[in-house]
Design a protein around this motif. Sequence first.
Motif, PDB file in Angstrom:
ATOM      1  N   LEU A  56      57.704  29.885  41.373  1.00 42.52           N
ATOM      2  CA  LEU A  56      57.520  30.919  42.628  1.00 42.52           C
ATOM      3  C   LEU A  56      56.004  30.689  42.724  1.00 42.52           C
ATOM      4  CD1 LEU A  56      59.440  33.949  42.039  1.00 42.52           C
ATOM      5  CD2 LEU A  56      60.364  31.848  43.270  1.00 42.52           C
ATOM      6  N   THR A  57      55.629  30.879  44.125  1.00 44.48           N
ATOM      7  CA  THR A  57      54.347  30.694  44.550  1.00 44.48           C
ATOM      8  C   THR A  57      54.003  32.449  44.447  1.00 44.48           C
ATOM      9  OG1 THR A  57      55.109  31.412  46.697  1.00 44.48           O
ATOM     10  CG2 THR A  57      54.746  29.152  46.282  1.00 44.48           C
ATOM     11  N   GLN A  58      52.748  32.588  44.441  1.00 43.37           N
ATOM     12  CA  GLN A  58      52.027  34.024  44.108  1.00 43.37           C
ATOM     13  C   GLN A  58      52.838  34.863  45.329  1.00 43.37           C
ATOM     14  OE1 GLN A  58      50.050  34.866  41.405  1.00 43.37           O
ATOM     15  NE2 GLN A  58      51.143  36.511  42.073  1.00 43.37           N
ATOM     16  N   ALA A  59      52.763  34.377  46.800  1.00 44.15           N
ATOM     17  CA  ALA A  59      53.216  35.302  47.784  1.00 44.15           C
ATOM     18  C   ALA A  59      54.790  35.564  47.403  1.00 44.15           C
ATOM     19  CB  ALA A  59      53.183  34.464  48.945  1.00 44.15           C
ATOM     20  N   THR A 102      41.824  38.286  35.728  1.00 45.05           N
ATOM     21  CA  THR A 102      42.555  37.232  34.757  1.00 45.05           C
ATOM     22  C   THR A 102      41.339  36.244  34.252  1.00 45.05           C
ATOM     23  OG1 THR A 102      42.917  35.986  36.672  1.00 45.05           O
ATOM     24  CG2 THR A 102      44.761  37.538  36.034  1.00 45.05           C
ATOM     25  N   PRO A 103      41.738  35.660  33.018  1.00 41.67           N
ATOM     26  CA  PRO A 103      40.756  34.598  32.411  1.00 41.67           C
ATOM     27  C   PRO A 103      40.150  33.702  33.397  1.00 41.67           C
ATOM     28  CG  PRO A 103      42.507  35.334  30.872  1.00 41.67           C
ATOM     29  CD  PRO A 103      43.124  35.583  32.186  1.00 41.67           C
ATOM     30  N   GLY A 104      41.302  32.923  33.782  1.00 41.72           N
ATOM     31  CA  GLY A 104      40.537  31.866  34.582  1.00 41.72           C
ATOM     32  C   GLY A 104      39.695  32.095  35.727  1.00 41.72           C
ATOM     33  N   GLY A 128      45.197  33.496  42.752  1.00 43.27           N
ATOM     34  CA  GLY A 128      46.016  33.840  43.953  1.00 43.27           C
ATOM     35  C   GLY A 128      45.592  34.807  45.043  1.00 43.27           C
ATOM     36  N   MET A 129      44.453  35.265  44.873  1.00 45.80           N
ATOM     37  CA  MET A 129      43.790  36.071  45.758  1.00 45.80           C
ATOM     38  C   MET A 129      42.476  35.431  46.291  1.00 45.80           C
ATOM     39  SD  MET A 129      45.815  38.692  45.738  1.00 45.80           S
ATOM     40  CE  MET A 129      44.597  40.340  46.605  1.00 45.80           C
ATOM     41  N   ASP A 130      42.025  35.771  47.408  1.00 43.15           N
ATOM     42  CA  ASP A 130      40.926  35.247  48.131  1.00 43.15           C
ATOM     43  C   ASP A 130      39.698  35.227  47.380  1.00 43.15           C
ATOM     44  OD1 ASP A 130      39.344  33.933  49.856  1.00 43.15           O
ATOM     45  OD2 ASP A 130      39.573  35.369  51.534  1.00 43.15           O
ATOM     46  N   PRO A 131      39.055  33.943  46.770  1.00 39.76           N
ATOM     47  CA  PRO A 131      38.069  34.028  45.981  1.00 39.76           C
ATOM     48  C   PRO A 131      36.698  34.509  46.854  1.00 39.76           C
ATOM     49  CG  PRO A 131      38.563  32.015  46.187  1.00 39.76           C
ATOM     50  CD  PRO A 131      39.669  32.496  46.847  1.00 39.76           C
TER      51      PRO A 131
END
Length: 551
Positions: free
Chosen positions: A278-281, A131-133, A111-114
Amino acid sequence: MPFSDSLPAVLLRALQERGYAEPTSVQAAVLEPETEGRDLLVSAQTGSGKTVAFGLAIAPDLMGGEDRMPQARTPLALVVAPTRELALQVKNELAWLYAPAGGRVVSCVGGMDPIAERRALSQGAHIVVGTPGRLRDHLERGNLVPDTLKAVVLDEADEMLDLGFREELEAILDAAPEGRRTLLFSATVPRAIATLAENYQNDALRIAAAQEGGQHGDIEYRVAVVAPHDMERAVVNLLRASDSPRAIVFCSTRAAVARLHANLTERGFLAVALSGELTQAERSRALQGLRDGKARVCVATDVAARGIDLPDLNLVIHAELPKEPETLLHRSGRTGRAGRKGVSVLVVPPSRRRFAERLLSAARLQASWGEAPSAESIRAQDTERLTAEATTLAAEEPTVEELDAARALLAQSNPEALAAALLRVLRAPLPAAEELSSVSVVEDRRPTRTPRTASAGEGAWFRLNVGRDGKADPRWILPFLCRRGHVARDEIGRIRILGRETRFEVAGHAAARFAAAARKPDPAEPHIRVEPLPPGAAEEPGRRSESRYRR
């Protein structure tokens, strides 16, 4: 007992500045001399201070006896957490702990900018939390270099396996150097966790910081026995009766979350919903609203609430019972954190009482049984609290303008009427309490039902105005009776399906409760009537066309 002087002085200073006077049980356990340099398999309850615990446990590996961290390059420690929220909380905890030592902590979460994460990793980090993924993705792309890792921590490992992250965890552990320390922290240690420890840990020291599945000393468990049609109204009264600044209400499905959230909002509660769609935002905005005080109640599914740590969350309500004892413990663990007290309430209809008892027993929990708060008791509580609030307001020094306005009001109105109006104004923003049906609550266990015979004298008999001609069938009659009469399945005895009616037996100790509840029409099936039979009328000689169903 204070923290050990063997810890680096800069970490002790950080603990002191944060208000940590002495270690929690899990923190003390991981700092014992025999833990030094060893892999650890730690079972600790949620909210027991385990983030600081593993932060201190890996300090010797990261700092090597120095007061400052070396220059940040490739990471020295990796912490894996099940959810974005938990990972960010862990990052914040480790950041303040290692800040005086010059430690740099970077997060990598879904959900954050990679691209921003890749840039942060390239600038160097001592500890990476993620997080794992997302961590696996950075490993495969070469953004996260594991060669210098001295420690890998799996936080809430049981939840990560429950969420289906086994493959990602194994990929992360396979990529880490063989000589690193591996620390597994888990609320419970089921077989899957034990297998993971066997495969990826070397002679791990097993630490049970608290009795697994046992009673959390800071959480009080209660059961509210509620009529089936009053379940949501009971949640309203439980929220109204609590003085907790924040509360979380658990449902089993997204649909149930949406329905209950809508009902609470309609009644005037400041509530947010958390569920999988829900979306992450949207999720972040909901949680921020709770932290900022713009919302008081969070309605959530189990998965959506994983890893949530909200300040001043002192009440957890299980609007729908979980299926597993581990889920009950994880849900309840949202409260009673870091030494604060909390309450976990299970809302249980009479037909689910046996299941609730088994659930509590499997989790090794003791709960007090009772009814949900009544509307009358909530109104009395409101009056007491609002009177105290009004008295406090009256004690404040008024301004000249306020005194002039008060004298004008007193000249026109009765003082008692003015006081009543003040209480009415203070009460107006509060959601209305709900009227609930009375249910029978037995403190411990109900009497065990003995096997029944064909005799009609052992229980009370009732009649249903639907029989074989109306397609009556025990498969729907039994659930209907339990729902309509607020009883459990084992409180219904023999069922006799006749041509135009059905006669059935209710255990003697439950008969009065059944009669009172069944007397009220069911809005969903208003044509079905339930009536008591006079003693001795259950058997009718000469009626050979009946079907007998014996439970």
